[in-house]
Design an enzyme around this catalytic site. Structure first.
Site, PDB file in Angstrom:
ATOM      1  N   SER A 229      18.161  37.494 -13.513  1.00  0.00           N
ATOM      2  CA  SER A 229      19.375  37.395 -14.315  1.00  0.00           C
ATOM      3  C   SER A 229      19.658  38.740 -14.994  1.00  0.00           C
ATOM      4  O   SER A 229      19.773  39.759 -14.324  1.00  0.00           O
ATOM      5  CB  SER A 229      19.246  36.251 -15.321  1.00  0.00           C
ATOM      6  OG  SER A 229      20.483  35.948 -15.916  1.00  0.00           O
ATOM      7  N   GLU A 353      23.850  28.241  -9.239  1.00  0.00           N
ATOM      8  CA  GLU A 353      23.531  29.046 -10.421  1.00  0.00           C
ATOM      9  C   GLU A 353      24.216  28.497 -11.678  1.00  0.00           C
ATOM     10  O   GLU A 353      23.585  28.295 -12.721  1.00  0.00           O
ATOM     11  CB  GLU A 353      23.994  30.497 -10.208  1.00  0.00           C
ATOM     12  CG  GLU A 353      23.319  31.239  -9.077  1.00  0.00           C
ATOM     13  CD  GLU A 353      22.051  31.951  -9.495  1.00  0.00           C
ATOM     14  OE1 GLU A 353      21.561  31.707 -10.618  1.00  0.00           O
ATOM     15  OE2 GLU A 353      21.534  32.752  -8.700  1.00  0.00           O
ATOM     16  N   HIS A 451      20.413  28.108 -11.907  1.00  0.00           N
ATOM     17  CA  HIS A 451      19.928  29.394 -12.400  1.00  0.00           C
ATOM     18  C   HIS A 451      18.552  29.213 -13.040  1.00  0.00           C
ATOM     19  O   HIS A 451      18.323  28.250 -13.770  1.00  0.00           O
ATOM     20  CB  HIS A 451      20.929  29.906 -13.437  1.00  0.00           C
ATOM     21  CG  HIS A 451      20.767  31.325 -13.854  1.00  0.00           C
ATOM     22  ND1 HIS A 451      20.896  32.380 -12.990  1.00  0.00           N
ATOM     23  CD2 HIS A 451      20.507  31.883 -15.078  1.00  0.00           C
ATOM     24  CE1 HIS A 451      20.736  33.517 -13.651  1.00  0.00           C
ATOM     25  NE2 HIS A 451      20.484  33.241 -14.914  1.00  0.00           N
TER      26      HIS A 451
END
Length: 541
Positions: A229, A353, A451
């Site tokens: 990320s 995600e 995610h």
């Protein structure tokens, strides 16, 4: 390495694959790695800054809370990272240093749980090292940069422990703290100060690794920089940092779910955000703000979220800045040309995600088609209706929020990652791509392959993620089998620059002919042009 049906059948049917068996297929790694140390003495290393005493943990020498830069406090708040002055005598390195100041809620959020826990302090610029031995073995080095939306995270998060990589891959592993939120990302336009203080921290840590890791048994010429990320965006941003003669500071890069679709603000745009924060705090300028306790800065972050939020977009109240000094172009461009072009790259994303941030929101559950179409026009312009229909058809029974989440996933993560792979492949630069597909049954399956879900599979340390709600209900056989495969692939890439290992399907480089992408799921398979339809939808012609 071969790719025969019997190997695929093993992956499909066995579920649990012993980590030792997987790792034995990686060049340079024996089945029995890092035999436990039998002596009871505490490991010590001598560095230019002073002597360190660590601890033996599970047969590994571990050094925690090691300072890599001067404490960024007082006059050094919102200044680039400065060298640490060192210390006299032997410094205890058996406990993590404080985490960077950040918002904290007991128990964390309903998806990931806790992602950074007390104690917090501005004196946070420390790193942690796990090594099979503080010797002269010159092992490959993994440096891990945590994500957290630029506002959370810590090297002390249990899931980011370097233990499994160090033991299973015979690697030296480093993770680090860096300044977050207002303390790391505000930009003031001060002469000589620049911006991106978070980046100066990470660069200082990376240079510390280059200069000191040999004392921990690591090879400073064989460093892999990895992150997830916001940490993956950091990896890209650091690709432009070169050694003398133009060589990069690291050889390989692993980018897990990098938000490359973010528009990095200009100096003028960043100053507008800073003005908003100053207004919230009630300070006139950076001088006054330097006198404000960090606890008040964290409290102001809550309102900063509210003032900067946009419907249909992932909330990012603090962002990097194109300050023309520490960062003069979009981070993705740094992996295409210059020193970063020669870095081996492994890049990927999870299939859903955006479900991480939106799937459990009552506000977004009530989204209408008209709202989502308005958001889609930001991306597709007059092709928004066609795009909405394409996303709706691809997910039978989709609600408007499902279309929105798939759109955000593609906008922020998947399509920019594919674009990077395309650009590197067009130039003949090495790049491997993956998509993590295994959904979690947690929260009645609403999260899908959200995610962060790949993280415990990458580290293969589910015992360290017991506080993470999004892992609830995963089939242990499937979970552990996939984790062993993913973990071994990462080790192979770190050691050799190639994620292939036995047994797993052949994982070819991403090129413009096959566009091979490894689909990581209960059945793992290499897929040609997995994102092709969506790539053409986003970039017709």
């Amino acid at each position: 390495m071969t790719d025969d049906p019997s190997r695929r059948e093993i992956l499909r049917n066995s579920g649990v694959l012993a980590g030792a068996a997987l790792l034995s297929g990686i060049p340079g790694v024996a089945i029995a790695q890092a035999a436990p140390r039998t002596d009871a003495s505490s490991p010590e290393v001598e560095l230019p800054a002073g002597r360190l005493r660590g601890a033996l943990e599970g047969g590994l020498a571990v050094f925690k809370g090691v300072p890599y830069a001067a404490p960024p406090v007082g006059a050094l708040r919102w200044r680039p990272a400065q060298p640490h002055p060192g210390w006299q005598g032997t410094r205890d390195a058996t406990a993590f240093g404080p985490s960077a100041p950040q918002l904290y809620r007991e128990g964390g959020d309903p998806v990931l749980g806790s992602h950074g826990s007390p104690p917090f302090d501005e004196d946070c610029l420390t790193l942690n090292v796990w090594t099979p031995g503080a010797d002269a073995a010159k092992r490959p080095v993994l440096v891990w940069i945590h994500g957290g939306g630029f506002v959370s995270g810590s090297g002390a998060v249990p899931g980011y422990s370097g233990e499994t990589f160090a033991r299973n891959g015979d690697l030296v592993v480093v993770n680090l703290n860096y300044r977050l939120g207002a303390l790391g990302y505000l930009y003031f336009g001060e002469d000589g100060a620049g911006g991106n203080f978070w980046l100066t921290d990470q660069l200082a840590a990376l240079r510390w690794v280059r200069d000191n890791i040999a004392a921990f048994g690591g090879d400073p010429d064989n460093i892999t920089l990895a992150g997830q990320s916001g940490g993956a965006l950091s990896v890209a941003a650091l690709a432009g940092a070169a050694r003398p003669k133009g060589r990069p500071l690291f050889r390989r890069a692993i980018l897990q779910s990098p938000p490359l679709g973010l528009k990095i603000p200009t100096r003028a745009e960043s100053l507008q955000r800073t003005a908003t924060f100053l207004d919230i705090v009630g300070a006139a300028n950076v001088t006054e703000l330097r006198a404000v306790p960090w606890q008040r800065l964290m409290a102001a972050t809550v309102e900063m979220f509210g003032r900067t939020a946009r419907w249909g977009y992932w909330s990012t109240p603090f962002l990097p800045v194109l300050d023309e000094g520490t960062l003069d172009r979009d981070p993705v461009d740094l992996l295409i040309g210059g020193a970063g072009a020669d870095i081996d790259v492994l890049i990927g994303w999870t299939r859903e995600e955006a479900n991480f941030a939106f799937a459990l929101s009552e506000q977004y559950a009530a989204a209408t088609k008209d709202q989502v179409l308005a958001r889609a026009r930001d991306t597709f312009g007059n092709r928004a209706d066609r795009a909405y229909t394409a996303y709706e058809e691809a997910r039978p029974g989709a609600r408007p929020v499902d279309v929105l989440m798939d759109l955000i996933t593609d906008d922020l993560f998947r399509m920019p990652a594919v674009a990077l792979a395309e650009r590197r492949a067009a130039r003949g630069r090495p790049v491997w791509a993956y998509q993590f597909n295994l959904p979690t049954p947690a929260h009645n399956g609403q999260l899908g392959a959200a995610h962060c879900l790949e993280l415990p599979f990458v580290f293969d340390n589910f015992d360290k993620w017991s506080q993470a709600p999004f892992l609830t209900g995963l089939n242990p056989r499937v979970r552990d089998g996939l984790a062993a495969t993913v973990h071994a692939s990462w080790i192979s890439f770190i050691r050799t620059g190639d994620p292939n290992h036995d047994p797993m399907p052949r994982w070819d480089r991403y090129d413009r002919d096959s566009r091979t992408t490894m689909a990581l799921d209960s059945v793992t398979a290499a897929v040609g042009d997995l994102a092709g339809y969506w790539r053409r939808l986003h970039h017709p012609g």
